[in-house]
Design a protein around this motif. Structure first.
Motif, PDB file in Angstrom:
ATOM      1  N   ARG A   1       5.116  12.190  -6.981  1.00  0.00           N
ATOM      2  CA  ARG A   1       5.661  12.456  -8.316  1.00  0.00           C
ATOM      3  C   ARG A   1       6.045  13.921  -8.492  1.00  0.00           C
ATOM      4  NH1 ARG A   1       1.517   9.069 -12.098  1.00  0.00           N
ATOM      5  NH2 ARG A   1       2.235   7.041 -11.422  1.00  0.00           N
ATOM      6  N   GLU A   2       7.339  14.156  -8.636  1.00  0.00           N
ATOM      7  CA  GLU A   2       7.884  15.464  -9.001  1.00  0.00           C
ATOM      8  C   GLU A   2       7.185  16.639  -8.336  1.00  0.00           C
ATOM      9  OE1 GLU A   2       8.492  15.889 -13.223  1.00  0.00           O
ATOM     10  OE2 GLU A   2       8.530  13.722 -13.425  1.00  0.00           O
ATOM     11  N   ARG A   3       7.037  16.576  -7.058  1.00  0.00           N
ATOM     12  CA  ARG A   3       6.419  17.674  -6.325  1.00  0.00           C
ATOM     13  C   ARG A   3       7.403  18.206  -5.302  1.00  0.00           C
ATOM     14  NH1 ARG A   3       0.375  15.326  -5.524  1.00  0.00           N
ATOM     15  NH2 ARG A   3      -0.175  15.384  -7.695  1.00  0.00           N
ATOM     16  N   GLU A   4       7.179  19.409  -4.905  1.00  0.00           N
ATOM     17  CA  GLU A   4       8.033  20.029  -3.901  1.00  0.00           C
ATOM     18  C   GLU A   4       7.810  19.419  -2.526  1.00  0.00           C
ATOM     19  OE1 GLU A   4      10.367  22.612  -4.281  1.00  0.00           O
ATOM     20  OE2 GLU A   4      10.127  22.050  -6.376  1.00  0.00           O
ATOM     21  N   PHE A   5       6.605  18.956  -2.264  1.00  0.00           N
ATOM     22  CA  PHE A   5       6.237  18.426  -0.948  1.00  0.00           C
ATOM     23  C   PHE A   5       6.016  16.925  -1.062  1.00  0.00           C
ATOM     24  CE2 PHE A   5       2.980  17.428   2.268  1.00  0.00           C
ATOM     25  CZ  PHE A   5       3.623  17.889   3.399  1.00  0.00           C
ATOM     26  N   PRO A   6       6.602  16.130  -0.182  1.00  0.00           N
ATOM     27  CA  PRO A   6       6.427  14.670  -0.234  1.00  0.00           C
ATOM     28  C   PRO A   6       5.042  14.248   0.270  1.00  0.00           C
ATOM     29  CG  PRO A   6       7.927  15.278   1.536  1.00  0.00           C
ATOM     30  CD  PRO A   6       7.566  16.540   0.825  1.00  0.00           C
ATOM     31  N   ALA A   7       4.042  14.518  -0.545  1.00  0.00           N
ATOM     32  CA  ALA A   7       2.651  14.303  -0.148  1.00  0.00           C
ATOM     33  C   ALA A   7       2.328  12.843   0.150  1.00  0.00           C
ATOM     34  CB  ALA A   7       1.715  14.824  -1.241  1.00  0.00           C
ATOM     35  N   GLY A   8       2.936  11.931  -0.576  1.00  0.00           N
ATOM     36  CA  GLY A   8       2.658  10.514  -0.353  1.00  0.00           C
ATOM     37  C   GLY A   8       3.114  10.052   1.020  1.00  0.00           C
ATOM     38  N   THR A   9       4.325  10.429   1.394  1.00  0.00           N
ATOM     39  CA  THR A   9       4.840  10.050   2.704  1.00  0.00           C
ATOM     40  C   THR A   9       4.018  10.697   3.803  1.00  0.00           C
ATOM     41  OG1 THR A   9       7.049   9.888   1.763  1.00  0.00           O
ATOM     42  CG2 THR A   9       6.896   9.988   4.167  1.00  0.00           C
ATOM     43  N   PHE A  10       3.698  11.968   3.627  1.00  0.00           N
ATOM     44  CA  PHE A  10       2.881  12.674   4.614  1.00  0.00           C
ATOM     45  C   PHE A  10       1.512  12.007   4.745  1.00  0.00           C
ATOM     46  CE2 PHE A  10       0.071  16.118   6.044  1.00  0.00           C
ATOM     47  CZ  PHE A  10       0.763  16.540   7.168  1.00  0.00           C
TER      48      PHE A  10
ATOM     49  N   LEU B   1       0.830  -1.210   0.000  1.00  0.00           N
ATOM     50  CA  LEU B   1       0.000   0.000   0.000  1.00  0.00           C
ATOM     51  C   LEU B   1       0.862   1.256   0.000  1.00  0.00           C
ATOM     52  CD1 LEU B   1      -2.829  -0.936   2.533  1.00  0.00           C
ATOM     53  CD2 LEU B   1      -3.090  -0.501   0.084  1.00  0.00           C
ATOM     54  N   ARG B   2       1.904   1.267   0.841  1.00  0.00           N
ATOM     55  CA  ARG B   2       2.781   2.438   0.903  1.00  0.00           C
ATOM     56  C   ARG B   2       3.465   2.674  -0.424  1.00  0.00           C
ATOM     57  NH1 ARG B   2       8.313   2.982   2.764  1.00  0.00           N
ATOM     58  NH2 ARG B   2       8.076   1.106   3.994  1.00  0.00           N
ATOM     59  N   TYR B   3       3.924   1.625  -1.053  1.00  0.00           N
ATOM     60  CA  TYR B   3       4.587   1.765  -2.344  1.00  0.00           C
ATOM     61  C   TYR B   3       3.659   2.439  -3.360  1.00  0.00           C
ATOM     62  CZ  TYR B   3       6.543   0.725  -6.863  1.00  0.00           C
ATOM     63  OH  TYR B   3       7.011   0.838  -8.143  1.00  0.00           O
ATOM     64  N   PHE B   4       2.437   1.943  -3.473  1.00  0.00           N
ATOM     65  CA  PHE B   4       1.511   2.499  -4.464  1.00  0.00           C
ATOM     66  C   PHE B   4       1.082   3.922  -4.128  1.00  0.00           C
ATOM     67  CE2 PHE B   4       0.747  -2.040  -5.587  1.00  0.00           C
ATOM     68  CZ  PHE B   4       1.166  -1.943  -6.900  1.00  0.00           C
ATOM     69  N   ILE B   5       0.802   4.194  -2.871  1.00  0.00           N
ATOM     70  CA  ILE B   5       0.381   5.544  -2.485  1.00  0.00           C
ATOM     71  C   ILE B   5       1.518   6.536  -2.686  1.00  0.00           C
ATOM     72  CG2 ILE B   5      -0.333   7.004  -0.547  1.00  0.00           C
ATOM     73  CD1 ILE B   5      -1.871   4.470   0.503  1.00  0.00           C
ATOM     74  N   SER B   6       2.711   6.189  -2.217  1.00  0.00           N
ATOM     75  CA  SER B   6       3.846   7.095  -2.380  1.00  0.00           C
ATOM     76  C   SER B   6       4.201   7.297  -3.845  1.00  0.00           C
ATOM     77  CB  SER B   6       5.063   6.570  -1.614  1.00  0.00           C
ATOM     78  OG  SER B   6       4.816   6.618  -0.231  1.00  0.00           O
ATOM     79  N   ALA B   7       4.164   6.248  -4.633  1.00  0.00           N
ATOM     80  CA  ALA B   7       4.468   6.368  -6.065  1.00  0.00           C
ATOM     81  C   ALA B   7       3.478   7.301  -6.755  1.00  0.00           C
ATOM     82  CB  ALA B   7       4.459   4.994  -6.729  1.00  0.00           C
ATOM     83  N   LYS B   8       2.236   7.233  -6.347  1.00  0.00           N
ATOM     84  CA  LYS B   8       1.193   8.060  -6.963  1.00  0.00           C
ATOM     85  C   LYS B   8       1.300   9.523  -6.528  1.00  0.00           C
ATOM     86  CE  LYS B   8      -2.845   8.344  -9.122  1.00  0.00           C
ATOM     87  NZ  LYS B   8      -2.942   8.268 -10.549  1.00  0.00           N
ATOM     88  N   LEU B   9       1.540   9.767  -5.240  1.00  0.00           N
ATOM     89  CA  LEU B   9       1.478  11.128  -4.713  1.00  0.00           C
ATOM     90  C   LEU B   9       2.811  11.863  -4.643  1.00  0.00           C
ATOM     91  CD1 LEU B   9      -1.072  10.663  -1.788  1.00  0.00           C
ATOM     92  CD2 LEU B   9      -1.502  11.479  -4.107  1.00  0.00           C
TER      93      LEU B   9
END
Length: 118
Positions: A29-38, A19-27
């Motif tokens: 992507r090339e953003r200033e803020f690590p939204a997936g991890t958050f 689940l973490r892999y898919f959520i982090s991979a999706k969110l």
């Protein structure tokens, strides 16, 4: 802990890590803020608060909190992302990310835990 207990946590960990892999991979992507991890850390804190308040000590608690949510959330990635942001010169963003994850994570755990445990 029994062998069944170990297997229960391991099975949950397998689910949480995927689940973490898919959520982090999706969110992330090339953003200033690590939204997936958050997102995974806040969702994990919130759900851990609920399950800890409802079923602490049960096999379901071990499966969900230590297995699924333990693998879903990521303390080490949070540290690494905070450091990378700092090294890139985004010091304000780095500090805000670190503090918001820490403070909101505690709040997201405490509120549902207190609510369901009472």
């Amino acid at each position: 802990m029994t062998m069944l207990g170990w297997l229960t946590v391991a099975a949950g960990g397998m689910i949480g890590s995927v689940l973490r892999y898919f959520i982090s991979a999706k969110l992330n992507r090339e953003r200033e803020f690590p939204a997936g991890t958050f997102a995974v850390n806040m969702a994990g804190a919130f759900l851990a608060g609920i399950f800890s308040g409802l079923a602490a000590g049960s096999p379901a608690h071990a499966f969900v909190v230590y297995g699924i949510l333990g693998a879903l959330t990521t303390f080490s990635t949070w540290h690494a992302e905070t450091l990378v942001m700092w090294q890139e010169g985004r010091r304000t963003a780095s500090v805000l990310y670190a503090l918001s994850t820490l403070v909101l994570g505690i709040i997201f755990y405490m509120i549902p835990f207190i609510y369901v445990a009472s």
